[in-house]
Design a protein around this motif. Sequence first.
Motif, mmCIF file in Angstrom:
data_model
loop_
_atom_site.group_PDB
_atom_site.id
_atom_site.type_symbol
_atom_site.label_atom_id
_atom_site.label_comp_id
_atom_site.label_asym_id
_atom_site.label_seq_id
_atom_site.Cartn_x
_atom_site.Cartn_y
_atom_site.Cartn_z
ATOM 1 N N ALA A 261 16.885 -36.084 -86.325
ATOM 2 C CA ALA A 261 16.701 -34.602 -86.441
ATOM 3 C C ALA A 261 16.328 -34.131 -87.662
ATOM 4 O O ALA A 261 15.377 -33.392 -87.923
ATOM 5 C CB ALA A 261 18.091 -33.768 -86.044
ATOM 6 N N MET A 262 16.632 -34.914 -88.728
ATOM 7 C CA MET A 262 16.468 -34.383 -90.323
ATOM 8 C C MET A 262 14.966 -34.592 -90.526
ATOM 9 O O MET A 262 14.292 -33.910 -91.156
ATOM 10 C CB MET A 262 17.424 -35.046 -91.123
ATOM 11 N N SER B 91 9.589 -32.820 -91.546
ATOM 12 C CA SER B 91 8.047 -33.041 -91.315
ATOM 13 C C SER B 91 7.419 -31.565 -91.116
ATOM 14 O O SER B 91 6.429 -31.666 -91.552
ATOM 15 C CB SER B 91 7.839 -33.920 -90.140
ATOM 16 N N ALA B 92 8.380 -30.938 -90.346
ATOM 17 C CA ALA B 92 7.826 -29.498 -90.189
ATOM 18 C C ALA B 92 8.120 -28.366 -91.411
ATOM 19 O O ALA B 92 7.901 -27.357 -91.365
ATOM 20 C CB ALA B 92 8.401 -28.996 -88.839
ATOM 21 N N THR B 93 8.673 -28.982 -92.491
ATOM 22 C CA THR B 93 8.874 -28.158 -93.490
ATOM 23 C C THR B 93 10.247 -27.089 -93.080
ATOM 24 O O THR B 93 9.929 -26.048 -93.507
ATOM 25 C CB THR B 93 7.888 -27.661 -94.245
ATOM 26 N N ARG B 94 11.034 -27.537 -91.962
ATOM 27 C CA ARG B 94 11.944 -26.647 -91.591
ATOM 28 C C ARG B 94 13.396 -26.917 -92.547
ATOM 29 O O ARG B 94 14.060 -27.769 -92.145
ATOM 30 C CB ARG B 94 12.190 -26.668 -90.244
ATOM 31 N N PRO C 140 4.903 -36.112 -94.495
ATOM 32 C CA PRO C 140 4.003 -35.666 -95.329
ATOM 33 C C PRO C 140 4.592 -35.358 -96.548
ATOM 34 O O PRO C 140 3.758 -35.338 -97.765
ATOM 35 C CB PRO C 140 3.451 -34.457 -94.656
ATOM 36 N N ILE C 141 5.825 -35.309 -96.646
ATOM 37 C CA ILE C 141 6.710 -34.892 -97.913
ATOM 38 C C ILE C 141 6.529 -35.925 -99.075
ATOM 39 O O ILE C 141 6.745 -37.030 -98.502
ATOM 40 C CB ILE C 141 8.158 -34.388 -97.487
ATOM 41 N N ARG C 142 6.136 -35.435 -100.193
ATOM 42 C CA ARG C 142 6.036 -36.567 -101.147
ATOM 43 C C ARG C 142 6.636 -36.067 -102.249
ATOM 44 O O ARG C 142 6.889 -34.824 -102.622
ATOM 45 C CB ARG C 142 4.541 -36.647 -101.723
ATOM 46 N N ASP D 296 11.165 -32.480 -103.596
ATOM 47 C CA ASP D 296 12.406 -33.150 -103.840
ATOM 48 C C ASP D 296 13.443 -32.253 -103.111
ATOM 49 O O ASP D 296 14.553 -32.589 -103.015
ATOM 50 C CB ASP D 296 12.781 -33.196 -105.320
ATOM 51 N N TRP D 297 13.087 -31.389 -102.338
ATOM 52 C CA TRP D 297 14.139 -30.451 -101.702
ATOM 53 C C TRP D 297 14.808 -31.334 -100.349
ATOM 54 O O TRP D 297 16.083 -31.204 -100.531
ATOM 55 C CB TRP D 297 13.605 -29.219 -101.191
#
Length: 204
Positions: free
Chosen positions: A20-21, A26-29, A97-99, A170-171
């Motif tokens: 879930a995380m 991935s969807a920046t939620r 996609p988060i880097r 880094d969020w």
Amino acid sequence: MPLRPSLPLLLLALLSALAAMVIATSATRKAEAATAAAIFAVILISAALRTNAPIWRRAASTLGITQRDALMQTTQITMIAYLWCALAFYAIYLGTPIRWQHGWEYGTAMLAVAAGYAFYLWRLSDPADAVSKPRAIERAVRFASVQAILIGIGLVWLISSGKLSSLRGDWPANQLFIAGGFTVMVLSVIVIKTHASLNDRSTR
């Protein structure tokens, strides 16, 4: 209450929280990702409470639980916490996609800590090993005290620094630091309380 019978369901729940995380990240939620991280914390803390609360309520002799047994159970949960966070770092920073340049580094560090706990548990499973002796267990409890204090300080700093509202990559890491740190801090406090309860029972 022994941890082993509920371990398959515990791991399934943790894998679901991890998935879930990753999906939310991935969807920046951010809110949904934070909720998944919080669920991870609740699952492990609840498991520790289920296994330790009976010791707090009843005499150790009636449960047949030793200091080593109690320490092993909560240490297993602590190891799982570090392992979950390591997998989350890898899954998020290598599979979405988060880097963030330090994602895999923190993932590797937490994996190393989990491996260290696994090695400690392997030794602790042998009653004749030096780490199973009463003085060694006392040292482990003192370590839990120091760990809880240091993590508490770190969490206060992280929250007050405003990093949780970061717009950078880094969020998710900050969410993991909060959830994982809070979990390990509470588990450390549980180790201390259970050790004190068993000591209190043995002196009566």
